[in-house]
Design an enzyme around this catalytic site. Structure first.
Site, PDB file in Angstrom:
ATOM      1  N   GLY A  79      -2.213   8.029   9.125  1.00 56.65           N
ATOM      2  CA  GLY A  79      -1.253   7.528   8.137  1.00 56.65           C
ATOM      3  C   GLY A  79      -1.558   8.028   6.740  1.00 56.65           C
ATOM      4  O   GLY A  79      -1.421   7.297   5.758  1.00 56.65           O
ATOM      5  N   LEU A  81      -1.346   8.889  22.460  1.00 59.05           N
ATOM      6  CA  LEU A  81      -2.768   9.212  22.576  1.00 59.05           C
ATOM      7  C   LEU A  81      -2.998  10.699  22.855  1.00 59.05           C
ATOM      8  O   LEU A  81      -3.918  11.319  22.295  1.00 59.05           O
ATOM      9  CB  LEU A  81      -3.399   8.352  23.677  1.00 59.05           C
ATOM     10  N   SER A  96      -6.364  -6.143   6.342  1.00 58.18           N
ATOM     11  CA  SER A  96      -5.539  -6.785   5.313  1.00 58.18           C
ATOM     12  C   SER A  96      -6.048  -8.191   5.056  1.00 58.18           C
ATOM     13  O   SER A  96      -6.594  -8.846   5.954  1.00 58.18           O
ATOM     14  CB  SER A  96      -4.087  -6.857   5.788  1.00 58.18           C
ATOM     15  N   TYR A 112       1.891  -9.008  12.494  1.00 63.20           N
ATOM     16  CA  TYR A 112       1.101  -8.085  11.659  1.00 63.20           C
ATOM     17  C   TYR A 112      -0.290  -8.666  11.396  1.00 63.20           C
ATOM     18  O   TYR A 112      -1.311  -7.984  11.575  1.00 63.20           O
ATOM     19  CB  TYR A 112       1.863  -7.844  10.350  1.00 63.20           C
ATOM     20  N   SER A 113      -0.337  -9.941  10.973  1.00 66.02           N
ATOM     21  CA  SER A 113      -1.628 -10.574  10.673  1.00 66.02           C
ATOM     22  C   SER A 113      -2.520 -10.610  11.908  1.00 66.02           C
ATOM     23  O   SER A 113      -3.739 -10.410  11.813  1.00 66.02           O
ATOM     24  CB  SER A 113      -1.417 -12.009  10.181  1.00 66.02           C
ATOM     25  N   LYS A 153      -4.197  -7.305  12.384  1.00 71.98           N
ATOM     26  CA  LYS A 153      -5.247  -7.023  11.389  1.00 71.98           C
ATOM     27  C   LYS A 153      -6.496  -7.879  11.681  1.00 71.98           C
ATOM     28  O   LYS A 153      -7.624  -7.421  11.519  1.00 71.98           O
ATOM     29  CB  LYS A 153      -4.706  -7.276   9.973  1.00 71.98           C
TER      30      LYS A 153
HETATM   31  N1  LIG Z   1       0.924  -2.520   1.182  1.00 72.20           N
HETATM   32  C1  LIG Z   1       0.185  -3.603   1.211  1.00 72.20           C
HETATM   33  O1  LIG Z   1       0.438  -4.565   0.453  1.00 72.20           O
HETATM   34  C2  LIG Z   1      -1.019  -3.696   2.126  1.00 72.20           C
HETATM   35  C3  LIG Z   1      -1.895  -4.775   1.955  1.00 72.20           C
HETATM   36  C4  LIG Z   1      -3.020  -4.858   2.773  1.00 72.20           C
HETATM   37  C5  LIG Z   1      -3.261  -3.890   3.724  1.00 72.20           C
HETATM   38  N2  LIG Z   1      -2.373  -2.857   3.883  1.00 72.20           N
HETATM   39  C6  LIG Z   1      -2.707  -1.847   4.897  1.00 72.20           C
HETATM   40  O2  LIG Z   1      -2.939  -0.610   4.235  1.00 72.20           O
HETATM   41  C7  LIG Z   1      -2.619   0.466   5.125  1.00 72.20           C
HETATM   42  C8  LIG Z   1      -1.649   1.418   4.431  1.00 72.20           C
HETATM   43  O3  LIG Z   1      -0.467   0.687   4.126  1.00 72.20           O
HETATM   44  P1  LIG Z   1       0.597   1.194   3.038  1.00 72.20           P
HETATM   45  O4  LIG Z   1       1.043  -0.004   2.286  1.00 72.20           O
HETATM   46  O5  LIG Z   1       0.064   2.382   2.325  1.00 72.20           O
HETATM   47  O6  LIG Z   1       1.800   1.571   4.035  1.00 72.20           O
HETATM   48  P2  LIG Z   1       2.896   2.735   4.010  1.00 72.20           P
HETATM   49  O7  LIG Z   1       3.140   3.219   2.643  1.00 72.20           O
HETATM   50  O8  LIG Z   1       4.028   2.206   4.828  1.00 72.20           O
HETATM   51  O9  LIG Z   1       2.146   3.909   4.819  1.00 72.20           O
HETATM   52  C9  LIG Z   1       1.861   3.762   6.187  1.00 72.20           C
HETATM   53  C10 LIG Z   1       1.341   5.088   6.697  1.00 72.20           C
HETATM   54  O10 LIG Z   1       1.129   4.971   8.112  1.00 72.20           O
HETATM   55  C11 LIG Z   1       1.917   5.957   8.769  1.00 72.20           C
HETATM   56  N3  LIG Z   1       2.340   5.465  10.070  1.00 72.20           N
HETATM   57  C12 LIG Z   1       3.063   4.356  10.355  1.00 72.20           C
HETATM   58  N4  LIG Z   1       3.309   4.295  11.665  1.00 72.20           N
HETATM   59  C13 LIG Z   1       2.710   5.382  12.220  1.00 72.20           C
HETATM   60  C14 LIG Z   1       2.626   5.893  13.538  1.00 72.20           C
HETATM   61  N5  LIG Z   1       3.210   5.292  14.583  1.00 72.20           N
HETATM   62  N6  LIG Z   1       1.936   7.044  13.746  1.00 72.20           N
HETATM   63  C15 LIG Z   1       1.336   7.690  12.711  1.00 72.20           C
HETATM   64  N7  LIG Z   1       1.387   7.258  11.445  1.00 72.20           N
HETATM   65  C16 LIG Z   1       2.084   6.122  11.207  1.00 72.20           C
HETATM   66  C17 LIG Z   1       3.083   6.225   7.819  1.00 72.20           C
HETATM   67  O11 LIG Z   1       3.708   7.489   8.041  1.00 72.20           O
HETATM   68  P3  LIG Z   1       4.993   7.661   9.032  1.00 72.20           P
HETATM   69  O12 LIG Z   1       5.873   6.470   8.825  1.00 72.20           O
HETATM   70  O13 LIG Z   1       5.599   8.966   8.644  1.00 72.20           O
HETATM   71  O14 LIG Z   1       4.414   7.714  10.406  1.00 72.20           O
HETATM   72  C18 LIG Z   1       2.333   6.227   6.502  1.00 72.20           C
HETATM   73  O15 LIG Z   1       1.636   7.434   6.337  1.00 72.20           O
HETATM   74  C19 LIG Z   1      -2.046  -0.186   6.389  1.00 72.20           C
HETATM   75  O16 LIG Z   1      -3.059  -0.310   7.359  1.00 72.20           O
HETATM   76  C20 LIG Z   1      -1.620  -1.557   5.898  1.00 72.20           C
HETATM   77  O17 LIG Z   1      -1.585  -2.495   6.953  1.00 72.20           O
HETATM   78  C21 LIG Z   1      -1.270  -2.733   3.107  1.00 72.20           C
END
Ligand SMILES: NC(=O)c1ccc[n+]([C@@H]2O[C@H](COP(=O)([O-])OP(=O)(O)OC[C@H]3O[C@@H](n4cnc5c(N)ncnc54)[C@H](OP(=O)(O)O)[C@@H]3O)[C@@H](O)[C@H]2O)c1
Length: 248
Positions: free
Chosen positions: A17, A69, A145, A158-159, A162
């Site tokens: 990601g 995978l 998270s 989601y929770s 995580k």
């Molecule tokens: N945003 C928040 O407030 C927050 C808070 C706590 C934790 N997090 C965690 O931080 C991490 C990054 O989140 P973010 O907010 O940066 O999210 P984001 O902007 O939506 O980015 C998610 C990334 O994961 C990729 N992805 C999603 N589904 C995928 C799949 N099936 N195969 C391969 N890649 C995939 C997306 O690219 P594609 O869609 O092109 O595949 C993108 O690169 C996540 O683990 C999230 O749970 C986020």
């Protein structure tokens, strides 16, 4: 007294990601620090392409669905053929949620669990097996998270995923017996495509509850990820919260 050597810092890191949001920030930071990075997402964004152009000898990018995978395995082999063994893994790819549990379709629960829990467990197994097979000692960082530790409406499945990765972090750290350092970073809410579903009322409420007075920023999370990948530490099996004490 144990005389086991420290687990060496990562030099080739795989980031799932890595195309946008926190993942892209992690890729950028690791490249700035001089590491070699392989990053994938389902879509390779112009921003990720730009990094690949800027660092042609240190970046490998690809369009891979983490739930596939076989595709992940092909990507890993291509990375190894180009850069040698991978010694760091960041499980960052995930999908969010914006639905009350009672209104969430079975298929959506399955997709969230498959992407956020099953796929990173499988990717971790794939990478760890190769590290062990090659006699390498590596580092694994799971991006989880604050939602795993505190309740938020609309984020039940989601929770759960995580929290599952937090639990897996602890058990894997014990299972690997110090041959790898396995940790998780649990950010508070930050602005990204994933969190764009939150309304301004919810965001204002989070900021009000945060002693540092602002939402977490990716730039405040990436140094922790880098430290867990690169620094000489004995941190193992931990979940490090980066949320300005919003959850305290
Ligand atoms: N945003 C928040 O407030 C927050 C808070 C706590 C934790 N997090 C965690 O931080 C991490 C990054 O989140 P973010 O907010 O940066 O999210 P984001 O902007 O939506 O980015 C998610 C990334 O994961 C990729 N992805 C999603 N589904 C995928 C799949 N099936 N195969 C391969 N890649 C995939 C997306 O690219 P594609 O869609 O092109 O595949 C993108 O690169 C996540 O683990 C999230 O749970 C986020």
């Amino acid at each position: 007294m144990s005389d086991s050597p420290p687990v060496p810092a990562s030099t080739v890191v795989l980031v799932s990601g890595g195309s946008r949001g926190l993942g892209l920030a992690i890729v950028t930071d690791l490249l700035d620090a001089g590491l070699t990075v392989a990053a994938f997402a389902r879509t390779v964004t112009p921003e990720l392409e730009k990094l690949a152009d800027a660092y042609p000898d240190r970046v490998h990018v690809g369009a891979v669905d983490v739930t596939d995978l076989a595709a992940a395995q092909r990507f890993l082999r291509a990375v190894e053929a180009r850069f040698g063994p991978v010694d760091g893994l960041v499980n960052n790819a995930a999908v969010g949620q914006d639905s009350m549990h009672t209104h969430t379709a079975t298929a959506d629960i399955a997709r969230i669990v498959e992407t956020n829990l099953t796929a990173p467990l499988q990717l971790t197994r794939l990478v760890a097996r190769r590290m062990l097979g090659q006699g390498r000692r590596g580092r694994i960082v799971n991006v989880t998270s604050i939602c795993a530790q505190r309740g938020f409406p609309g984020l039940v499945a989601y929770s759960a995923t995580k929290g599952g990765m937090d639990a897996a972090t602890r058990s894997l750290a014990r299972e690997l017996g110090g041959r790898m350092l396995v940790n998780a970073v649990a950010p508070g809410f930050f602005a990204s495509e994933m969190s764009a579903v939150l309304g301004s009322t919810q965001l204002d409420q989070i900021v009000r509850r945060t002693p540092t007075g602002h939402l977490t920023e990716p730039a405040e999370v990436v140094p922790v990820v880098r430290m867990l990948l690169c620094a000489h530490t004995n941190i193992n099996g931990q979940v490090i919260v980066v949320d300005g004490a919003a959850s305290i």
